[in-house]
Design a protein around this motif. Structure first.
Motif, PDB file in Angstrom:
ATOM      1  N   ILE A   1      43.135 -50.846  37.478  1.00  0.00           N
ATOM      2  CA  ILE A   1      42.216 -50.634  36.505  1.00  0.00           C
ATOM      3  C   ILE A   1      40.718 -51.975  36.243  1.00  0.00           C
ATOM      4  O   ILE A   1      40.800 -52.645  35.292  1.00  0.00           O
ATOM      5  CB  ILE A   1      42.597 -50.035  35.342  1.00  0.00           C
ATOM      6  N   THR A   2      39.664 -51.361  36.608  1.00  0.00           N
ATOM      7  CA  THR A   2      38.430 -52.753  36.614  1.00  0.00           C
ATOM      8  C   THR A   2      37.597 -51.895  36.069  1.00  0.00           C
ATOM      9  O   THR A   2      37.177 -53.025  35.466  1.00  0.00           O
ATOM     10  CB  THR A   2      38.213 -52.553  38.082  1.00  0.00           C
ATOM     11  N   GLY A   3      37.234 -50.633  35.588  1.00  0.00           N
ATOM     12  CA  GLY A   3      36.151 -50.041  34.908  1.00  0.00           C
ATOM     13  C   GLY A   3      34.976 -50.491  35.827  1.00  0.00           C
ATOM     14  O   GLY A   3      34.015 -49.935  35.352  1.00  0.00           O
ATOM     15  N   ASP A   4      35.318 -50.352  36.823  1.00  0.00           N
ATOM     16  CA  ASP A   4      33.944 -50.309  38.001  1.00  0.00           C
ATOM     17  C   ASP A   4      34.368 -49.626  39.388  1.00  0.00           C
ATOM     18  O   ASP A   4      33.734 -49.164  40.275  1.00  0.00           O
ATOM     19  CB  ASP A   4      34.103 -51.523  38.621  1.00  0.00           C
ATOM     20  N   GLU A   5      35.625 -48.378  38.665  1.00  0.00           N
ATOM     21  CA  GLU A   5      35.877 -46.998  39.579  1.00  0.00           C
ATOM     22  C   GLU A   5      34.479 -45.869  39.530  1.00  0.00           C
ATOM     23  O   GLU A   5      34.196 -46.457  38.599  1.00  0.00           O
ATOM     24  CB  GLU A   5      36.778 -46.607  39.350  1.00  0.00           C
ATOM     25  N   PRO A   6      34.203 -45.646  40.675  1.00  0.00           N
ATOM     26  CA  PRO A   6      33.195 -44.427  40.731  1.00  0.00           C
ATOM     27  C   PRO A   6      32.764 -43.912  40.452  1.00  0.00           C
ATOM     28  O   PRO A   6      33.742 -42.763  40.528  1.00  0.00           O
ATOM     29  CB  PRO A   6      33.196 -44.685  42.827  1.00  0.00           C
ATOM     30  N   MET A   7      31.758 -43.937  39.658  1.00  0.00           N
ATOM     31  CA  MET A   7      31.690 -42.001  38.518  1.00  0.00           C
ATOM     32  C   MET A   7      31.085 -40.914  39.679  1.00  0.00           C
ATOM     33  O   MET A   7      30.482 -41.001  40.564  1.00  0.00           O
ATOM     34  CB  MET A   7      31.050 -42.799  37.635  1.00  0.00           C
ATOM     35  N   ILE A   8      32.118 -40.304  39.176  1.00  0.00           N
ATOM     36  CA  ILE A   8      31.998 -38.596  39.519  1.00  0.00           C
ATOM     37  C   ILE A   8      31.494 -37.839  38.991  1.00  0.00           C
ATOM     38  O   ILE A   8      32.076 -37.485  37.780  1.00  0.00           O
ATOM     39  CB  ILE A   8      33.559 -38.491  40.187  1.00  0.00           C
ATOM     40  N   PRO A   9      30.140 -37.230  38.970  1.00  0.00           N
ATOM     41  CA  PRO A   9      29.707 -36.849  37.652  1.00  0.00           C
ATOM     42  C   PRO A   9      29.976 -35.371  37.338  1.00  0.00           C
ATOM     43  O   PRO A   9      30.455 -34.898  36.260  1.00  0.00           O
ATOM     44  CB  PRO A   9      28.110 -36.248  38.101  1.00  0.00           C
ATOM     45  N   ASN A  10      30.640 -34.584  38.532  1.00  0.00           N
ATOM     46  CA  ASN A  10      30.875 -32.922  37.948  1.00  0.00           C
ATOM     47  C   ASN A  10      32.740 -33.255  38.660  1.00  0.00           C
ATOM     48  O   ASN A  10      33.006 -33.835  39.637  1.00  0.00           O
ATOM     49  CB  ASN A  10      30.167 -32.354  39.330  1.00  0.00           C
ATOM     50  N   SER A  11      33.483 -32.202  37.598  1.00  0.00           N
ATOM     51  CA  SER A  11      34.836 -31.783  37.927  1.00  0.00           C
ATOM     52  C   SER A  11      34.613 -30.522  39.472  1.00  0.00           C
ATOM     53  O   SER A  11      35.535 -30.932  40.291  1.00  0.00           O
ATOM     54  CB  SER A  11      35.181 -31.420  37.145  1.00  0.00           C
TER      55      SER A  11
ATOM     56  N   ASP B   1      34.077 -27.571  38.339  1.00  0.00           N
ATOM     57  CA  ASP B   1      33.518 -26.301  38.148  1.00  0.00           C
ATOM     58  C   ASP B   1      32.473 -26.318  37.489  1.00  0.00           C
ATOM     59  O   ASP B   1      32.668 -26.986  36.399  1.00  0.00           O
ATOM     60  CB  ASP B   1      35.225 -26.331  37.284  1.00  0.00           C
ATOM     61  N   LYS B   2      31.684 -26.038  36.967  1.00  0.00           N
ATOM     62  CA  LYS B   2      30.448 -25.779  36.278  1.00  0.00           C
ATOM     63  C   LYS B   2      31.245 -25.103  34.897  1.00  0.00           C
ATOM     64  O   LYS B   2      29.973 -25.981  33.775  1.00  0.00           O
ATOM     65  CB  LYS B   2      30.226 -25.173  36.363  1.00  0.00           C
ATOM     66  N   ASP B   3      31.108 -24.147  35.205  1.00  0.00           N
ATOM     67  CA  ASP B   3      31.859 -23.859  33.846  1.00  0.00           C
ATOM     68  C   ASP B   3      32.839 -24.478  33.151  1.00  0.00           C
ATOM     69  O   ASP B   3      32.698 -25.093  31.897  1.00  0.00           O
ATOM     70  CB  ASP B   3      32.796 -22.092  34.069  1.00  0.00           C
ATOM     71  N   PHE B   4      33.890 -25.346  33.687  1.00  0.00           N
ATOM     72  CA  PHE B   4      34.159 -25.940  33.422  1.00  0.00           C
ATOM     73  C   PHE B   4      33.512 -27.082  32.400  1.00  0.00           C
ATOM     74  O   PHE B   4      33.618 -27.892  31.380  1.00  0.00           O
ATOM     75  CB  PHE B   4      36.043 -26.690  33.513  1.00  0.00           C
ATOM     76  N   ASP B   5      32.598 -27.680  33.494  1.00  0.00           N
ATOM     77  CA  ASP B   5      31.831 -28.572  33.058  1.00  0.00           C
ATOM     78  C   ASP B   5      31.019 -28.718  31.651  1.00  0.00           C
ATOM     79  O   ASP B   5      30.982 -29.423  30.774  1.00  0.00           O
ATOM     80  CB  ASP B   5      30.826 -29.351  33.950  1.00  0.00           C
ATOM     81  N   SER B   6      30.589 -27.217  31.837  1.00  0.00           N
ATOM     82  CA  SER B   6      29.785 -26.721  30.124  1.00  0.00           C
ATOM     83  C   SER B   6      30.706 -26.602  29.066  1.00  0.00           C
ATOM     84  O   SER B   6      29.999 -27.410  28.417  1.00  0.00           O
ATOM     85  CB  SER B   6      29.392 -25.714  31.313  1.00  0.00           C
ATOM     86  N   ALA B   7      31.769 -26.167  29.518  1.00  0.00           N
ATOM     87  CA  ALA B   7      32.370 -26.530  28.190  1.00  0.00           C
ATOM     88  C   ALA B   7      32.816 -27.492  27.409  1.00  0.00           C
ATOM     89  O   ALA B   7      32.849 -28.193  26.527  1.00  0.00           O
ATOM     90  CB  ALA B   7      33.395 -25.350  28.012  1.00  0.00           C
ATOM     91  N   LEU B   8      33.168 -29.187  28.432  1.00  0.00           N
ATOM     92  CA  LEU B   8      33.545 -29.722  28.268  1.00  0.00           C
ATOM     93  C   LEU B   8      32.613 -30.920  27.735  1.00  0.00           C
ATOM     94  O   LEU B   8      32.958 -30.905  26.662  1.00  0.00           O
ATOM     95  CB  LEU B   8      34.195 -30.783  29.606  1.00  0.00           C
ATOM     96  N   ALA B   9      31.158 -30.055  27.978  1.00  0.00           N
ATOM     97  CA  ALA B   9      30.162 -30.936  27.962  1.00  0.00           C
ATOM     98  C   ALA B   9      29.965 -30.991  26.180  1.00  0.00           C
ATOM     99  O   ALA B   9      29.456 -31.796  25.232  1.00  0.00           O
ATOM    100  CB  ALA B   9      28.324 -30.443  28.816  1.00  0.00           C
ATOM    101  N   GLN B  10      29.977 -29.706  25.490  1.00  0.00           N
ATOM    102  CA  GLN B  10      30.000 -29.180  24.442  1.00  0.00           C
ATOM    103  C   GLN B  10      31.353 -29.843  23.767  1.00  0.00           C
ATOM    104  O   GLN B  10      30.401 -30.760  22.635  1.00  0.00           O
ATOM    105  CB  GLN B  10      30.050 -27.985  24.447  1.00  0.00           C
ATOM    106  N   THR B  11      32.369 -30.364  24.235  1.00  0.00           N
ATOM    107  CA  THR B  11      33.353 -30.694  23.613  1.00  0.00           C
ATOM    108  C   THR B  11      32.825 -32.958  23.020  1.00  0.00           C
ATOM    109  O   THR B  11      33.102 -33.154  22.528  1.00  0.00           O
ATOM    110  CB  THR B  11      34.684 -30.283  24.607  1.00  0.00           C
TER     111      THR B  11
END
Lengths: 253, 179
Positions: A54-64, A66-76
């Motif tokens: 693991i380098t820590g420079d892995e490309p970031m992917i903003p979304n999973s 699944d919008k609903d899941f992302d929204s729920a996880l965002a709250q968490t």
């Protein structure tokens, strides 16, 4: 795709009223693998997959995806962020060579306390867990945010000094995950805190002399329980919990 | 003399209130979503997004997608907003989501904006260049043992997810004090 569309899902990670904690900015950037070890991933997921560096420079992917899941996880994530008083950037990444999630001191987004990346495969696997997969995901996120808190306060260096393994650091992060579970349980009695303990319990390993040893199943479970008691039974504020968490791992491991 | 002092105090108080209202303004769910959208578009056209308006994840996504410039070129090319119409609204556990169409000098953009009741910030945004209004997300289905909104709960758990009753699950058997 971005030329036609901008799709954003979210969470409230920006917290401006941070307690007076000081970032350990002068230290180097360790990448703790929760960083699950391969063994941990296998224990949790039942897969035999290799681990990459693991380098820590892995490309970031903003979304999973699944919008609903992302929204729920965002709250968490917002609640974990609030509970542990850290503001890391959070994104998914392609853990093509083995399910994983990790925290890094690297500030991939300006103004944050570090970075937490959650593997897409790891997420998918956890979400197929038979019991409260959402709580399992929350627990892993809380553990990673716990690492961010360690980085912010410099606890990781203090805890690992002279240690042959990363166990103390990992169990301290487990303690913080348990603390979050306890705080959440107070707010929402139906919150499945036990699943968080079980998830970390199942992540334990027996490679006692391996530098990547995160703690045995029993040790990880106990660290979660101790954190939970601190947040739920004792109702301690974060600053007290930090002290208790450090003393707990230093005295017992 | 006392009257003059009172008037001065009153004027000062009103000015302070106006000042506070201006400086602390956020993307309040109670504000007109059309005004919010117009301001959002203006911010994203000029690269001046207000950090107090956006949730953290959204903020960093904007940063990533715009390469830290805060400017969406396609949006900027549409020109100034001349009118905004709200096509619909749906209420999700975390807050309202608005479907809106913005008329620009050079075209149309369609939007979904979600404003969190928890953070009072814009936590969700999605835009397309074009005239077809975006479909609002359906209201979440209430799950029997997953009360919404419960941060930490996925609105659509996989079909093999079986929420176990407290005290009977493996987790609760192993960690009874946490149940």
């Amino acid at each position: 795709m971005l030329t036609r569309r901008c799709c954003i899902a979210s969470c409230g990670l920006l917290l401006f009223d941070l307690v007076g904690v000081k970032a350990a900015g002068s230290r180097h950037n360790p990448i703790y693998g929760c960083s699950l070890t391969t063994s941990e991933a296998n224990n949790i997921l039942g897969d035999k997959q290799g681990a990459r560096s693991i380098t820590g420079d892995e490309p970031m992917i903003p979304n999973s995806g699944d919008k609903d899941f992302d929204s729920a996880l965002a709250q968490t994530l917002a609640r974990i962020s609030d509970c542990l008083n850290v503001t890391p950037s959070f994104a998914y990444y392609d853990d093509y060579d083995g399910p994983n999630a990790f925290a890094s001191k690297k500030k991939r987004v300006a103004g944050t306390d570090g970075t937490v990346l959650f593997g897409q495969r790891f997420l998918k696997k956890l979400m197929t867990s038979p019991e409260a997969p959402d709580a399992a995901v929350a627990g892993v996120c809380a553990h990673e945010f716990g690492h961010i808190l360690q980085y912010k306060l410099g606890l990781d260096n203090d805890l690992s000094e002279g240690q042959p393994t990363v166990k103390r650091v990992e169990l301290n992060a487990d303690f913080f995950a348990g603390y979050f579970a306890g705080v959440r349980k107070r707010e929402s009695p139906k919150f499945n805190a036990a699943v968080i303990a079980l998830t970390q319990f199942n992540s334990g390993d027996d490679m006692l002399k391996n530098p990547g040893h995160h703690g045995t199943p029993e040790e990880r479970g106990k660290a979660i329980v101790k954190g939970y008691q601190t947040g739920y039974d004792d109702r301690k504020p974060l600053l007290d919990a930090i002290k208790i968490g450090v003393e707990y791992v230093a005295a017992n491991f | 003399m006392i009257l003059k002092g009172s008037i001065r105090f009153l004027i000062a108080a009103v000015l302070i209130c106006l000042l506070l209202a201006t400086t602390t303004r956020t993307a309040s769910a109670q504000a007109d979503p059309r005004q919010i959208l117009a301001a959002v578009i203006q911010q994203l056209q000029t690269g001046t997004p207000n950090p107090t308006w956006y949730g953290g994840q959204l903020w960093q996504t904007i940063a990533i997608q715009t390469n830290n410039s805060g400017v969406y070129v396609q949006l900027a090319q549409l020109g100034m907003v001349t009118n905004v119409v709200v096509n619909g609204q749906t209420q999700l556990p975390a807050g309202p989501v608005y479907s809106m169409v913005a008329q620009h000098q050079g075209g149309v953009s369609t939007w979904l904006l979600g404003i969190s009741l928890y953070t009072n910030r814009i936590e969700y945004a999605n835009f397309n260049i074009g005239a077809v209004p975006q479909q609002l997300p359906p209201p979440p289905v209430q799950l029997p043992q997953t009360p919404a909104p419960t941060p930490g709960s996925a609105p659509n758990p996989p079909t093999n997810s079986r929420p176990a009753a407290s005290g009977t699950s493996e987790a609760c058997r192993k960690f009874p004090n946490l149940c």
